[in-house]
Structure formats: structure tokens, C-alpha cells
Design a protein around this motif. Sequence first.
Motif, PDB file in Angstrom:
ATOM      1  N   ARG A 162     109.100  -5.793  82.691  1.00  0.00           N
ATOM      2  CA  ARG A 162     109.561  -4.401  82.718  1.00  0.00           C
ATOM      3  C   ARG A 162     111.065  -4.329  82.554  1.00  0.00           C
ATOM      4  O   ARG A 162     111.594  -3.460  81.859  1.00  0.00           O
ATOM      5  CB  ARG A 162     109.173  -3.749  84.037  1.00  0.00           C
ATOM      6  CG  ARG A 162     107.722  -3.539  84.166  1.00  0.00           C
ATOM      7  CD  ARG A 162     107.400  -2.399  85.110  1.00  0.00           C
ATOM      8  NE  ARG A 162     105.964  -2.313  85.251  1.00  0.00           N
ATOM      9  CZ  ARG A 162     105.342  -2.135  86.393  1.00  0.00           C
ATOM     10  NH1 ARG A 162     106.033  -2.032  87.501  1.00  0.00           N
ATOM     11  NH2 ARG A 162     104.035  -2.073  86.433  1.00  0.00           N
ATOM     12  N   LEU A 163     111.736  -5.259  83.208  1.00  0.00           N
ATOM     13  CA  LEU A 163     113.204  -5.249  83.159  1.00  0.00           C
ATOM     14  C   LEU A 163     113.702  -5.508  81.750  1.00  0.00           C
ATOM     15  O   LEU A 163     114.603  -4.815  81.264  1.00  0.00           O
ATOM     16  CB  LEU A 163     113.743  -6.327  84.112  1.00  0.00           C
ATOM     17  CG  LEU A 163     115.231  -6.593  84.075  1.00  0.00           C
ATOM     18  CD1 LEU A 163     115.993  -5.387  84.512  1.00  0.00           C
ATOM     19  CD2 LEU A 163     115.563  -7.769  84.975  1.00  0.00           C
ATOM     20  N   VAL A 164     113.100  -6.503  81.098  1.00  0.00           N
ATOM     21  CA  VAL A 164     113.575  -6.844  79.750  1.00  0.00           C
ATOM     22  C   VAL A 164     113.396  -5.660  78.820  1.00  0.00           C
ATOM     23  O   VAL A 164     114.286  -5.308  78.027  1.00  0.00           O
ATOM     24  CB  VAL A 164     112.818  -8.096  79.239  1.00  0.00           C
ATOM     25  CG1 VAL A 164     113.049  -8.282  77.768  1.00  0.00           C
ATOM     26  CG2 VAL A 164     113.267  -9.310  79.993  1.00  0.00           C
ATOM     27  N   ALA A 198     118.625   0.803  85.861  1.00  0.00           N
ATOM     28  CA  ALA A 198     118.992   0.445  87.235  1.00  0.00           C
ATOM     29  C   ALA A 198     117.775   0.169  88.092  1.00  0.00           C
ATOM     30  O   ALA A 198     117.737  -0.793  88.872  1.00  0.00           O
ATOM     31  CB  ALA A 198     119.821   1.567  87.853  1.00  0.00           C
ATOM     32  N   ARG A 199     116.762   1.036  87.934  1.00  0.00           N
ATOM     33  CA  ARG A 199     115.606   0.886  88.803  1.00  0.00           C
ATOM     34  C   ARG A 199     114.884  -0.436  88.542  1.00  0.00           C
ATOM     35  O   ARG A 199     114.537  -1.163  89.468  1.00  0.00           O
ATOM     36  CB  ARG A 199     114.662   2.049  88.516  1.00  0.00           C
ATOM     37  CG  ARG A 199     113.863   2.494  89.672  1.00  0.00           C
ATOM     38  CD  ARG A 199     113.098   3.734  89.287  1.00  0.00           C
ATOM     39  NE  ARG A 199     111.695   3.582  89.574  1.00  0.00           N
ATOM     40  CZ  ARG A 199     111.160   3.867  90.742  1.00  0.00           C
ATOM     41  NH1 ARG A 199     111.903   4.303  91.711  1.00  0.00           N
ATOM     42  NH2 ARG A 199     109.867   3.710  90.935  1.00  0.00           N
ATOM     43  N   ALA A 200     114.657  -0.712  87.263  1.00  0.00           N
ATOM     44  CA  ALA A 200     113.952  -1.960  86.933  1.00  0.00           C
ATOM     45  C   ALA A 200     114.744  -3.177  87.424  1.00  0.00           C
ATOM     46  O   ALA A 200     114.176  -4.134  87.963  1.00  0.00           O
ATOM     47  CB  ALA A 200     113.723  -2.045  85.428  1.00  0.00           C
ATOM     48  N   LEU A 201     116.064  -3.101  87.251  1.00  0.00           N
ATOM     49  CA  LEU A 201     116.894  -4.237  87.660  1.00  0.00           C
ATOM     50  C   LEU A 201     116.862  -4.417  89.170  1.00  0.00           C
ATOM     51  O   LEU A 201     116.740  -5.522  89.696  1.00  0.00           O
ATOM     52  CB  LEU A 201     118.327  -4.026  87.183  1.00  0.00           C
ATOM     53  CG  LEU A 201     119.288  -5.177  87.433  1.00  0.00           C
ATOM     54  CD1 LEU A 201     118.803  -6.426  86.746  1.00  0.00           C
ATOM     55  CD2 LEU A 201     120.669  -4.829  86.933  1.00  0.00           C
ATOM     56  N   ARG A 207     106.872 -12.120  87.222  1.00  0.00           N
ATOM     57  CA  ARG A 207     106.748 -12.037  85.762  1.00  0.00           C
ATOM     58  C   ARG A 207     106.575 -10.596  85.315  1.00  0.00           C
ATOM     59  O   ARG A 207     107.143 -10.164  84.309  1.00  0.00           O
ATOM     60  CB  ARG A 207     105.559 -12.874  85.307  1.00  0.00           C
ATOM     61  CG  ARG A 207     105.911 -14.318  85.105  1.00  0.00           C
ATOM     62  CD  ARG A 207     105.058 -14.937  84.058  1.00  0.00           C
ATOM     63  NE  ARG A 207     103.698 -15.113  84.552  1.00  0.00           N
ATOM     64  CZ  ARG A 207     103.232 -16.261  84.994  1.00  0.00           C
ATOM     65  NH1 ARG A 207     104.002 -17.316  85.021  1.00  0.00           N
ATOM     66  NH2 ARG A 207     102.003 -16.357  85.414  1.00  0.00           N
ATOM     67  N   LYS A 208     105.808  -9.847  86.094  1.00  0.00           N
ATOM     68  CA  LYS A 208     105.595  -8.442  85.735  1.00  0.00           C
ATOM     69  C   LYS A 208     106.920  -7.681  85.778  1.00  0.00           C
ATOM     70  O   LYS A 208     107.270  -6.934  84.853  1.00  0.00           O
ATOM     71  CB  LYS A 208     104.600  -7.844  86.731  1.00  0.00           C
ATOM     72  CG  LYS A 208     103.929  -6.592  86.214  1.00  0.00           C
ATOM     73  CD  LYS A 208     102.728  -6.249  87.041  1.00  0.00           C
ATOM     74  CE  LYS A 208     103.180  -5.836  88.428  1.00  0.00           C
ATOM     75  NZ  LYS A 208     102.245  -4.932  89.085  1.00  0.00           N
ATOM     76  N   ARG A 209     107.664  -7.884  86.856  1.00  0.00           N
ATOM     77  CA  ARG A 209     108.935  -7.163  86.993  1.00  0.00           C
ATOM     78  C   ARG A 209     109.906  -7.575  85.897  1.00  0.00           C
ATOM     79  O   ARG A 209     110.669  -6.768  85.379  1.00  0.00           O
ATOM     80  CB  ARG A 209     109.571  -7.455  88.355  1.00  0.00           C
ATOM     81  CG  ARG A 209     108.825  -6.873  89.521  1.00  0.00           C
ATOM     82  CD  ARG A 209     109.288  -5.465  89.803  1.00  0.00           C
ATOM     83  NE  ARG A 209     108.308  -4.734  90.572  1.00  0.00           N
ATOM     84  CZ  ARG A 209     108.258  -4.686  91.878  1.00  0.00           C
ATOM     85  NH1 ARG A 209     109.149  -5.344  92.590  1.00  0.00           N
ATOM     86  NH2 ARG A 209     107.337  -3.984  92.480  1.00  0.00           N
ATOM     87  N   LEU A 226     118.658 -13.438  85.665  1.00  0.00           N
ATOM     88  CA  LEU A 226     117.371 -14.114  85.672  1.00  0.00           C
ATOM     89  C   LEU A 226     117.432 -15.475  86.338  1.00  0.00           C
ATOM     90  O   LEU A 226     116.485 -15.903  86.967  1.00  0.00           O
ATOM     91  CB  LEU A 226     116.858 -14.270  84.230  1.00  0.00           C
ATOM     92  CG  LEU A 226     116.521 -12.949  83.544  1.00  0.00           C
ATOM     93  CD1 LEU A 226     116.073 -13.221  82.124  1.00  0.00           C
ATOM     94  CD2 LEU A 226     115.431 -12.248  84.299  1.00  0.00           C
ATOM     95  N   THR A 227     118.545 -16.158  86.162  1.00  0.00           N
ATOM     96  CA  THR A 227     118.659 -17.471  86.821  1.00  0.00           C
ATOM     97  C   THR A 227     119.861 -17.435  87.764  1.00  0.00           C
ATOM     98  O   THR A 227     120.892 -16.908  87.399  1.00  0.00           O
ATOM     99  CB  THR A 227     118.894 -18.583  85.791  1.00  0.00           C
ATOM    100  OG1 THR A 227     119.900 -18.158  84.891  1.00  0.00           O
ATOM    101  CG2 THR A 227     117.628 -18.885  85.041  1.00  0.00           C
TER     102      THR A 227
END
Lengths: 536, 129
Positions: free
Chosen positions: A372-374, A414-417, A367-369, A457-458
Motif C-alpha cells: 500500500r505504501l509503495v 502520510a497515512r500509509a507511511l 508485506r501488505k502495508r 524500508l530498511t
Amino acid sequence: MDTESTYSGYSHYSGRSRGSHRHGERSRDRHKSRSKDSRSEKSVTINTPPVEPLLGDSSVRGEQVQDDNWGETTTAVTGTSEHSLSQEDIVRITKDLEDSVGLDCRRYLTRTLAVILGLLVFLTPLAFLVLPHVLWPEKLQSCGTACEGLFISVAFKLLILLLAVWALFFRPARAGLPRVFVFRVLLIVLVLLFVASYWLFYSVRILDLQDDNYQGIVQYAVSLVDALLFIHYLAVVLLELRQLQPCFSVCVTRSTDGETRQYNLGQLSIQRAALAIVEHYYCDFPIHNPALLSASKSRAAKHLAGLKVYNVDGELAAAPAEGPGNNAAAGLAHSQSRAMIAAAARRRDTSHNELYYEEAEHERRVRKRKARLVVAVEEAFTHIKRMQEEEQKKAPGDVMDPREAAQAIFPSMARALQKYLRTTKQQHCHSMESIQQHLAFCITNNMTPKAFLESYLTPGPTLQYSRDHWLARQWTLISEASVTSGLKDGTVFLLKCVDFSLVVTSKKIPYIQMSEEYIDPKSHKFVLRLQSETSV
Amino acid sequence: MSFIPGQPVTAVVQRIEIQKLRQDSNLILGFSIGGGIDQDPGQNPFSEDKTDKGIYVTRISPGGPADVAGLKIGDKIMQVNGWDMTMVTHDKARKKLTKKNEDVVRLLVTRKSLEDAVKKSKNPSYPRP
């Protein structure tokens, strides 16, 4: 190079030096030797495949080369080559080649046969009409008006037949099934019999006797074309219409992670039902992710490793003797396993505790990641905007096409993804190239950041991913009943793929007996009931 | 059977004793009641005074325990086993009648014909209906 020396050494000792087939045999043997590798680990180790491409001349079938001196003569090849493939890929490629060559032959053969047959059948009425003119033109009665009208009828019916056959039969083949399609064979046999009997009649009654009633001959040809059209109608009903009405409900479960879906199928043979199910599999089931199964495997390994059985009393299950000796050995094994089960049940196992906390922790991390990604993606999307037509003429300075725009904003997310994909163990499904392509696609079509993220995400259906994820187009149908027999209530069969298998069970949709009850619309009358009455 | 507010209620009552009948693990009495202080008294077909919120007998199963004991349709129930029934809710009346540990209920019921009978016996010149 090392590979050259080993190659020549092999061919010298193989005892079969067929020139052009060396490649194929070699690939076959390397494939075979890998299964021997695990057993004889001390003698020889092969780390990488040879540099020559394996996709050579591998049309060799049949005899395996049993070379007993192979282990001693070939030295180990270490170091990497530029084309390194993993073992699975090699297995897949060789398997594909073995089978695709055979299947292609079969497919082309059946196709050409079918075309030849179709042409013969199509030309038969024309032959019936033309032969009298060729063989006995003087004796023939002239064709009157009615007769010529029948010519038009023959022509149009043949045209319709041609279009209908093209529509029904000349479609790209979807798959190669293990056995022949029973209905098609039946129809071919029927057509052949039919045309043969017509020819027989024609040759005996008309050719031999040189009948001069041309109108009768034309009518005979028309009746043949009519009958062919009716056979085509029969083909439509048997091949297309019969399985449309749903009759069975099949439940498809993936063996590795338990994903289940239900489908409704009509009356099909097992192989056709399997084909329909595999097509649905590619569209409905989320992609098979082996990385998600490692946790349960490690737990299972820990369970097994937890207990060891020691034989304190010194009885050995030594040589398997006849009768009672064997029973003793079997009984010993039984009691050992029972003791293990009892001990495992009794000991205080805290692995459930670990699982619970681990899962909670993982959930939190994901959930945390994701948060950040969103945020990163939304911010990245605000950096570009679509240029309007008027602006295009005014400021041609820093104008980018979608691909360049995607490349410009990709680094910020890119990093977050990548971190998110690693946490959800999806990083092998998406390459950087595919992500950038998807980003360019979303930018072109004015999609929001949420729409862009949806595919990450899915986990989506298998067809959504790149081609090498559905490389396994080779499915094996494992069934106790014959695969051309029809589906029945309680049929179970397996569709095996390289990584997993699909377990299919079918249940018959029950017969529904419905009865009617008529209600007169005037019979709906109501009274107020403010006074309740209770019986005691 | 009307009452004057503030004055005690007087009525001529008949004592009826009903033995409960056991049927399928239920104890039944064989009649239906209507009325109660939470119900609409205007709908009561058996009451003379349409503001009377008492408990009335609306139906008797023929041959049932109530029929055998002499309960009549239209009777107003004044007491059940000593419990007052003139100022109760419908549900409370039901509960007092259907107690599982009682095999017999003793009712005090009143009806118009009782009043008439008493008046007739008191006053011999009372015109007969």
C-alpha cells in the motif's frame, strides 16, 4: 506553586545551604533519590522533575548529601510541567554534564601544554642562534658565506617542521580516551629529553665558555633541527603507520539483538581499537531498536511465570546457619531449580507454535502495508513535476519551492507511511518533520519514489537518524586487561552504552607461508582422449 | 579376429583364471582395459581391425594377479565368467570384472599369436614368422 514550597522545605532541612550550589545539589539528590524510590514506594513518589532547568550550576563534585529526613519533609509533586523529561534523559544529561566538564578541562589543559611545549621546542634553535649575538657580540666571529647558507637551511627546515607538526598533531580530537596515549607520551618524553640535553650542552660548552666560533654554533642549531625532523618521522611511523597493516580480525556483536560485524585492525592498544570499533559501529550497524525486542522478553516472562515451586514437605530454608545449614539451603535451591528445569522440559509447550504463526502473520501484515505504501508514494510523486526554464517565464502562477512541494504531496502518503512504520515498529525513529525534510531532499535531487522509500524500508546505520538517537556518545570500556595494553589473540572486551553493549573478540590473522612453483609455459600440452582406459 | 556380419564369430581363445587380490578394501586384478561399443575403435593401438569395438587389455601391472595368471598386453577379452565381452559398453565390462562378491574371474582371451600358432600346427608348411 507546589514546586516552590517543596524546594524551600528541602533546603531548610538539608543542613547545607550553600547559596549558588543549591541547583547542583538538588539535581544530584533528585537523581540519587530516584534509585531510592523504587524501594520505598510507600513513602514518597516523585512523578516529574522540578520546573527549574537541570542544566544549572552542576559543577559540584564529590560529597553526596545524606539527608535522612528527606522522605518526610518533601511532599509529592503531581501534575505535569511544561518541560517534562523522561528519566532516561535526566540520567543522560546529568551524566554528560558530570563528565563533560571534567573531560573538557582535561582536553584544554593537555592542548595548552602541548602548544607551550611545541613553542619552546620550536624557538630553541632560534634561541641558540640569537643568544651569542646578544650576550657576547664583540667576541663573535663574523658569519661567512657558508654560515649564512646555513641560516637559509635552518629557516626552511623550521618551516617544514612547523607544517609537519601542524599536519600531524593539530587535528580536531575525535574522542576522549580513558587513559593516556602511550606513544604520544613516549614521544613527548623523548623530545623533552632531547631538547634538554641540547640545552645542557649549549649552556655548559658555549654559554659558559663564550665560544666565538659562530659557524660551529650555527651548525649545532642545524643539527638540532635535523634531529627534530627525525623525531617527527618517528612520530609518523609510531602514531600513523604502525597500525595500518591488518593484524587482527575483530568480531563485534551487539548484545541485544545479535547484530555482528567483522573488522580488520592493526596493532593497536585496546582503547584505540575500541575507538575504531565505535566509529565503525556508527556507520555500519543498523540502528538499535528496542521495540523489536519486546516479543522475546514477553516470551521469557511467560516461561518464568509458568511454573511455581511449592514445598510440600515443610522443610524451610530458614536461618542460614554455619556449615551444614548453609549447604542444606544451597542444596534446596539447587534441587528447586533442577526440578523447574525438568518440569519445563517435560511439559508440552505450545509457545513455539504461537511464535510461528505470529511471525507468519506479522510478515503478511508488513508485506501488505508495504504494498500500500509503495503505491501511495508512487501516486504522490506523479502529482508534481519539475518545471522547465521556459515554463518558468510563461506561467509564474502556482510555483513552489521543494519544501512547499513536499508539504503539498505529503498528506496523500502520510497515512500509509505511518501505518507501515507502526507495523515495523520504527515510528519513533522518524518524526514528521524529518520525513518532510527527506521528501523535499528527494524531490530536489530528482529521486524516484523507490529511492525516497529506501530509508524507511530498511533500518539504516545510526548516523542516518536525527541527533537525539545518537545522543549516547558516552561509551564505557570494560576490559579485564589494561586498556593501554595491545590487542592480543583472544582479547575480549565490552563497550557499554546506556541501552546495550557491544561484545568484541579479537583473533589473530594467521601467519601465511607461501611457496612458489614455476610452470614452463611450453609445458602445457594436451592430447585427445576418446578412448577411456579403466584399471580393474 | 575380424568378423563377418551375420556370421557367428569364431576365434581361438585361451582360458585364463585370475585370482583377485585384496588391497585396501578393494579387490584388484592388476590390469587396465580399453574399448567398448561406446568408445572410438580407431584409437585402439592393439586391434588389427580398426572397427573392432571389443574390450582389449591395455596395461598390465607387473607382478599383479593378471601378470601372474598369464594375461598379456593387447589381449582381447571375449568372455568374463561366462558373460560376453564382444558387444558391451566400457562401463559394463568394468562392472563385470569388478564384482565384489567374486574372488576369481575366468577370462577367455584371444590374441594374434594364438591364431598363428594354431595355423602353424595345422599346416606344417606355413611359413614361420
